[in-house]
Design an enzyme around this catalytic site. Structure first.
Site, PDB file in Angstrom:
ATOM      1  N   TYR A  11       1.041  -1.148  -0.056  1.00 30.17           N
ATOM      2  CA  TYR A  11      -0.136   0.121  -0.009  1.00 30.17           C
ATOM      3  C   TYR A  11       0.981   1.091  -0.001  1.00 30.17           C
ATOM      4  O   TYR A  11       0.678   2.207  -0.683  1.00 30.17           O
ATOM      5  CB  TYR A  11      -0.978   0.090   1.180  1.00 30.17           C
ATOM      6  CG  TYR A  11      -1.717   1.162   1.633  1.00 30.17           C
ATOM      7  CD1 TYR A  11      -2.797   1.414   0.548  1.00 30.17           C
ATOM      8  CD2 TYR A  11      -1.454   2.242   2.409  1.00 30.17           C
ATOM      9  CE1 TYR A  11      -3.743   2.716   0.831  1.00 30.17           C
ATOM     10  CE2 TYR A  11      -2.283   3.419   2.589  1.00 30.17           C
ATOM     11  CZ  TYR A  11      -3.281   3.570   1.870  1.00 30.17           C
ATOM     12  OH  TYR A  11      -4.064   4.942   1.764  1.00 30.17           O
TER      13      TYR A  11
ATOM     14  N   LYS B 177       1.610   4.491  -2.838  1.00 31.22           N
ATOM     15  CA  LYS B 177       1.194   5.752  -2.626  1.00 31.22           C
ATOM     16  C   LYS B 177       2.528   6.610  -2.808  1.00 31.22           C
ATOM     17  O   LYS B 177       2.434   7.759  -3.263  1.00 31.22           O
ATOM     18  CB  LYS B 177       0.976   5.876  -1.162  1.00 31.22           C
ATOM     19  CG  LYS B 177      -0.543   5.252  -0.703  1.00 31.22           C
ATOM     20  CD  LYS B 177      -1.573   6.335  -1.692  1.00 31.22           C
ATOM     21  CE  LYS B 177      -2.946   5.609  -1.268  1.00 31.22           C
ATOM     22  NZ  LYS B 177      -4.140   6.343  -2.080  1.00 31.22           N
TER      23      LYS B 177
END
Length: 317
Positions: A154, A158
């Site tokens: 994750y 980002k």
């Protein structure tokens, strides 16, 4: 239909209970005509109530080229695009499923780029129409700067999007467009955990579809973290163990930042722990790691793993 006298904003990822929904309401209160989007319009019940007052709900699946094209065709004018749609994954890097990880990047990176490209003509028109018009905002979160145990995929998605923002900012400045990165800290509680692909899915008896099973095991049986399974899975479900900023407060601050008269800032640091995310850029790595381990309780995992190596089991007679 959009009010021609109001600035228009489109927000991706506006399901009820999320940051996108909070942004939609904050932009609405600030006098914008809001296009609130989600893969399933039925999941925007709270925003549908406000449709007559300047919020339009539209379907938008950021991984579907046809869905993106259909959405673009229904928007005649756009001043701000907020890329907020995203999905979560928590798993030790040693246990990550590569196909599953690619799915995270499909939504959090390639979906954002596809939506931005599709709406770029409208944003360029906004920049030509008025000074300060044409803003691309991307919610990358402080996860793009702060390494958190078991959030590697994750966070990497980002971080990748953060570099896309830096590059787009350079490339689009000549056209009068502003690219803004939302370095969002801990805001919630929200329903992002419901998008955690690591949690097993269970059918809901009320016919409401599939939902994460927050009690199901997450780690593979053979994981090297098995000795600390209970603590590790707790971190994977919970992540950050500090305070949270209410979504409405965060959204109001972000909307105010995006409306700054001269020009919006390149990065907006808002939310609980956002200051820490900003400081991470300047702190030595050993201090960052020590702080993150303490905040996430990863120190407990390390202790269990150390003991398991010192005392390998009950197989010694």
């Amino acid at each position: 239909m959009a009010n021609e006298n109001k600035p228009a904003v489109l927000i991706a990822g506006c399901s009820d209970g999320g940051l996108g929904a909070a942004l939609a309401l904050a932009f609405h209160e600030a006098g914008f005509h809001v296009y609130a989007t989600a893969r399933d319009v039925a999941k925007m019940d709270q925003l549908c109530v406000a449709e007559g007052g300047g919020i339009e709900t539209l379907p938008l699946d950021v991984q579907s080229a046809s869905s993106i094209a259909d959405c673009v065709a229904r928007v005649k004018r756009l001043d701000i695009l907020v890329n907020n749609a995203g999905t979560m994954m928590t798993m030790p890097m040693a246990d990550v499923s590569i196909p599953q990880a690619k799915g995270i990047f499909d939504t959090n990176v390639w979906g954002v780029l596809a939506v931005t490209q599709a709406f770029l003509p409208l944003l360029l028109e906004s920049a030509r129409r008025k000074a300060g018009g044409g803003i691309v905002a991307v919610n990358t979160s402080v996860a793009s700067t702060v390494p958190v145990p078991f959030f590697g995929v994750y966070s990497a998605s980002k971080a990748a999007m953060a570099m896309f923002c830096d590059t787009m900012r350079l490339e689009l400045e000549a056209f009068g467009l502003h690219v803004v990165e939302l370095k969002t800290g801990a805001v919630g509680p929200t329903k992002l955990i419901a998008n955690n692909t690591s949690l097993a899915r269970t059918a809901n008896g009320d016919g409401g579809g599939v939902h994460p099973d927050t009690s199901a095991p997450i780690l593979p049986k053979e994981s090297i973290y098995a000795p600390a399974r209970e603590i590790v899975e707790g971190i994977m479900r919970r992540g950050y163990d500090g305070g949270w900023m209410p979504p409405a407060k965060w959204a109001k601050q972000v909307v105010q930042d995006l409306q700054k008269k001269a020009a919006p800032p390149s990065r907006i640091w808002r939310g609980q722990s956002a200051l820490f995310g900003w400081l991470v850029q300047f702190l030595p790595s050993f201090l960052v790691q020590a702080s993150v381990k303490r905040m996430t309780k990863y120190t407990q995992v390390e202790e269990v793993l150390r003991l398991s190596r010192s005392y390998p089991g009950n197989d010694v007679e």
